[in-house]
Design a protein around this motif. Structure first.
Motif, short mmCIF file in Angstrom:
data_model
loop_
_atom_site.label_atom_id
_atom_site.label_comp_id
_atom_site.label_asym_id
_atom_site.label_seq_id
_atom_site.Cartn_x
_atom_site.Cartn_y
_atom_site.Cartn_z
N TYR A 101 0.85 -1.19 0.00
CA TYR A 101 0.00 0.00 0.00
C TYR A 101 0.88 1.24 0.00
O TYR A 101 2.07 1.18 0.30
CB TYR A 101 -0.94 0.01 1.22
CG TYR A 101 -0.24 0.28 2.53
CD1 TYR A 101 -0.14 1.58 3.02
CD2 TYR A 101 0.31 -0.75 3.27
CE1 TYR A 101 0.51 1.83 4.22
CE2 TYR A 101 0.96 -0.51 4.46
CZ TYR A 101 1.05 0.78 4.94
OH TYR A 101 1.70 1.03 6.11
N VAL A 102 0.27 2.35 -0.37
CA VAL A 102 0.91 3.66 -0.29
C VAL A 102 -0.10 4.58 0.40
O VAL A 102 -1.26 4.22 0.58
CB VAL A 102 1.28 4.23 -1.68
CG1 VAL A 102 2.31 3.35 -2.36
CG2 VAL A 102 0.06 4.41 -2.57
N ILE A 103 0.35 5.74 0.77
CA ILE A 103 -0.57 6.71 1.36
C ILE A 103 -1.23 7.49 0.23
O ILE A 103 -0.55 8.09 -0.61
CB ILE A 103 0.17 7.66 2.34
CG1 ILE A 103 0.84 6.85 3.45
CG2 ILE A 103 -0.79 8.70 2.91
CD1 ILE A 103 -0.10 5.98 4.25
N LEU B 295 -3.68 3.23 0.54
CA LEU B 295 -4.24 2.97 -0.77
C LEU B 295 -3.58 1.71 -1.32
O LEU B 295 -2.37 1.63 -1.43
CB LEU B 295 -3.93 4.17 -1.68
CG LEU B 295 -4.46 4.20 -3.09
CD1 LEU B 295 -5.99 4.29 -3.07
CD2 LEU B 295 -3.90 5.40 -3.83
N THR B 296 -4.40 0.69 -1.62
CA THR B 296 -3.90 -0.57 -2.17
C THR B 296 -4.33 -0.67 -3.63
O THR B 296 -5.14 0.13 -4.11
CB THR B 296 -4.45 -1.78 -1.40
OG1 THR B 296 -5.86 -1.85 -1.63
CG2 THR B 296 -4.15 -1.69 0.09
N LEU B 297 -3.84 -1.69 -4.32
CA LEU B 297 -4.28 -1.91 -5.70
C LEU B 297 -5.80 -2.08 -5.78
O LEU B 297 -6.43 -1.61 -6.72
CB LEU B 297 -3.59 -3.15 -6.29
CG LEU B 297 -2.12 -2.97 -6.68
CD1 LEU B 297 -1.53 -4.31 -7.12
CD2 LEU B 297 -1.94 -1.93 -7.76
N PRO C 215 -11.40 1.52 -10.95
CA PRO C 215 -11.50 0.38 -11.87
C PRO C 215 -10.76 0.68 -13.18
O PRO C 215 -10.67 1.83 -13.61
CB PRO C 215 -13.00 0.25 -12.13
CG PRO C 215 -13.68 1.07 -11.11
CD PRO C 215 -12.70 2.08 -10.61
N ALA C 216 -10.27 -0.37 -13.82
CA ALA C 216 -9.51 -0.21 -15.06
C ALA C 216 -10.34 0.41 -16.18
O ALA C 216 -9.80 1.04 -17.07
CB ALA C 216 -8.95 -1.56 -15.50
N GLU D 240 -5.40 9.53 -6.94
CA GLU D 240 -5.08 8.19 -6.45
C GLU D 240 -4.10 7.49 -7.39
O GLU D 240 -3.17 6.83 -6.93
CB GLU D 240 -6.36 7.37 -6.31
CG GLU D 240 -7.21 7.78 -5.13
CD GLU D 240 -8.55 7.09 -5.07
OE1 GLU D 240 -9.19 7.16 -4.00
OE2 GLU D 240 -8.99 6.48 -6.08
N VAL D 241 -4.30 7.63 -8.69
CA VAL D 241 -3.40 7.00 -9.64
C VAL D 241 -2.00 7.62 -9.54
O VAL D 241 -1.00 6.91 -9.53
CB VAL D 241 -3.96 7.08 -11.08
CG1 VAL D 241 -2.95 6.58 -12.09
CG2 VAL D 241 -5.26 6.28 -11.19
#
Length: 91
Positions: free
Chosen positions: A11-13, A20-22, A27-28, A40-41
Motif C-alpha cells: 500500500y501507499v498513502i 491505498l492498495t491496488l 476500476p480499469a 489516487e493513480v
C-alpha cells in the motif's frame, strides 16, 4: 523510464492520507476522471504501487496525460486536476 521507485509495495498513502492498495484504485474501465481518481493513480505511481507504464496500460492513458496530472499536482495541488479549471492552470 520512471523517476519513481520501482519496488512493489502492499500500500501507499493516498491523496487523502489513508492507505491505498491496488484494490482501492479506480476500476480499469474508468471513463469519468474526477480529481480524487486522478490523484489516487498519481499517488500509486509516486509511491511505487504501480509503474507509469502499468498505470497507463491499466487506464488506457498516454504517458503525456499521466505526466500532465503529475505536473498539475506539483504546481497547483489537487485543484490543478479540476477539468473545469484546466485552461486557467495550464495558461
Amino acid at each position: 523510464m520512471s523517476e519513481y521507485p520501482q519496488p512493489r509495495y502492499r500500500y501507499v498513502i493516498g491523496p487523502d492520507g489513508t492507505p491505498l492498495t491496488l484494490a482501492d484504485l479506480p476500476p480499469a474501465d474508468t471513463k469519468r476522471w474526477v480529481i480524487r481518481r486522478k490523484a489516487e493513480v498519481v499517488a500509486a505511481v509516486r509511491g511505487g504501487l504501480l509503474s507509469i507504464d502499468e498505470a497507463c496500460d491499466r487506464y488506457t492513458l498516454t504517458v503525456e496525460e499521466f505526466l500532465s496530472w503529475n505536473a498539475l499536482i506539483d504546481r497547483h495541488g489537487l485543484a490543478g486536476l479540476r477539468a473545469t479549471k484546466v485552461q486557467h492552470y495550464r495558461a
